[in-house]
Design a protein around this motif. Sequence first.
Motif, PDB file in Angstrom:
ATOM      1  N   VAL A  15       0.833  -1.203   0.000  1.00 38.42           N
ATOM      2  CA  VAL A  15       0.000   0.000   0.000  1.00 38.42           C
ATOM      3  C   VAL A  15       0.869   1.255   0.000  1.00 38.42           C
ATOM      4  O   VAL A  15       0.625   2.208  -0.747  1.00 38.42           O
ATOM      5  CB  VAL A  15      -0.949  -0.009   1.212  1.00 38.42           C
ATOM      6  N   LEU A  16       1.912   1.252   0.847  1.00 41.21           N
ATOM      7  CA  LEU A  16       2.790   2.421   0.958  1.00 41.21           C
ATOM      8  C   LEU A  16       3.487   2.720  -0.362  1.00 41.21           C
ATOM      9  O   LEU A  16       3.527   3.870  -0.825  1.00 41.21           O
ATOM     10  CB  LEU A  16       3.816   2.185   2.062  1.00 41.21           C
ATOM     11  N   VAL A  17       4.038   1.693  -0.993  1.00 36.44           N
ATOM     12  CA  VAL A  17       4.743   1.878  -2.261  1.00 36.44           C
ATOM     13  C   VAL A  17       3.764   2.314  -3.359  1.00 36.44           C
ATOM     14  O   VAL A  17       4.092   3.164  -4.196  1.00 36.44           O
ATOM     15  CB  VAL A  17       5.484   0.581  -2.655  1.00 36.44           C
ATOM     16  N   SER A  18       2.554   1.757  -3.348  1.00 32.51           N
ATOM     17  CA  SER A  18       1.560   2.122  -4.362  1.00 32.51           C
ATOM     18  C   SER A  18       1.148   3.579  -4.216  1.00 32.51           C
ATOM     19  O   SER A  18       1.042   4.311  -5.212  1.00 32.51           O
ATOM     20  CB  SER A  18       0.330   1.216  -4.243  1.00 32.51           C
ATOM     21  N   VAL A  19       0.913   4.012  -2.969  1.00 31.90           N
ATOM     22  CA  VAL A  19       0.551   5.412  -2.737  1.00 31.90           C
ATOM     23  C   VAL A  19       1.688   6.343  -3.158  1.00 31.90           C
ATOM     24  O   VAL A  19       1.466   7.388  -3.782  1.00 31.90           O
ATOM     25  CB  VAL A  19       0.182   5.633  -1.256  1.00 31.90           C
ATOM     26  N   ALA A  20       2.932   5.956  -2.833  1.00 29.98           N
ATOM     27  CA  ALA A  20       4.082   6.762  -3.212  1.00 29.98           C
ATOM     28  C   ALA A  20       4.214   6.842  -4.730  1.00 29.98           C
ATOM     29  O   ALA A  20       4.527   7.908  -5.295  1.00 29.98           O
ATOM     30  CB  ALA A  20       5.361   6.184  -2.599  1.00 29.98           C
TER      31      ALA A  20
END
Length: 356
Positions: free
Chosen positions: A16-21
Motif C-alpha cells: 500500500v505504501l509503495v503504491s501510494v508513493a
Amino acid sequence: MREQSLQRAFFLGLLVLVSVAFLWLIGPFFKPIFWAVVLSTLFYPTFQWWERRMGGHAVLASVSTIATIVLIVIVPLLLVGLLVAAEASSVYRRLAAGQMTLPVTANDLREMVPAIAALLDRFGVSLQDLQAQLSEAALSVSQFLATNVVAFGQNALRGTALFFLMLYLLFFFLRDGPQLLDKIIEVLPLGDAREQRLFQKFAEVSRATIKGTIVIGLVQGLLGGFIFWVLGIEAAALWGVVMAVLSFLPAVGAGIVWVPAATLLVATGRVWEGVVLLVFGTVIIGLADNVLRPLLVGRDTQMPDYLVLVTTLGGLALFGLSGVVIGPIIGALFLTVWDMFGREYPGIAGDGAEAS
C-alpha cells in the motif's frame, strides 16, 4: 504461523505504501497518462487496421496510428485555437480602445421595453449600472481570453513536454495494450470477471464521451459559427468555438450563446435576423444535439442525462477540460460498481432495507 501473519501484514502495508508513493510520484503527469490511455482505447481499431496493412509490424502500426491522430485531431484543434486567439485579441483591443460597445444602451432598452425598466427600478436595479457591468464583463471575458493566450505561450515548453509525453506513452499503450491489460487483470485482486467488466465500461464510456464530445461540439460549433457569420455577428469563429465548448453540457449547451444573441438582435431592431437565429438555433442546432447525443453518448454510457450533466460539471471543476471525459467515466464506473455490488450481495441490501 504467527510469523507468517506478521510477514503478510507487513508486506501488504509495504504494498500500500509503495503504491501510494508511486501514485503521488506520477500525479503531476495524470492528464497525459489519462489521455494516452483514452486515445489508445479509442484508436485501437485504427491501430489494428494499420497493423494488418503493415504485415503485423506493431511498431510501424503504432507510429502510423499516432500520425493519424495528429493529422485528424491535433492539427485541426491547433488551427482553430490560433483563429480563436486572434479573434479574442482583436475583440479585447477594440473593447479596451472604446471602438466596440454593447449594441443596446440603457435608454434604448427603456424606450423599447418600458415594463422591464419599471420592474428593474422597483427592485432597485439601475439600467445604467447594469449596462456598465455588462460592458465590463465583456471586457473581462475578452481580456481573460487574450491574457490566457499569453499564458499559454509562456507555458508552451511545459505543455509541449506533456504533449510529447502523452504521444510517447500512447506508442507503448497501442503496441503493448493487450499484454498490459492482461497483466493488470492478473494482478488486481478483484476477480477477472469484475475487472473485465470495469475495463469494458471504461472503454465504452471513453469512446462514447469522446465521440459525443467531438462530433456534437464540432457540429454545433460549425452550425453556430456559420449562422453568426451569415447574420453578420462579429467574431463568429470565436462564438462558434464557445458554442462548441458549451455543447459539452447536456440540456443547456450552445443555447447559452445563441438564445441571448437572438434576443439581443430583436431588441436592437434586427427582428428578422433575431427570428432567423432563434428558429435556426431551435430547429437545426437543437436538433443536432437531441439526435446525436442519445446516439453517441447516452446509449453506450447507459447514464441518464442529469447524471451526465452533473458528472461533466464536476469533472470540469476538478480537472478542467479533461473533466469532460473524466467526469462521465467516474460516474459510469460508480454505477457499474454499485450494480455489481447489488447483484453479488443482494442480502446486504435486503437487510439494510428491512432494518430501515
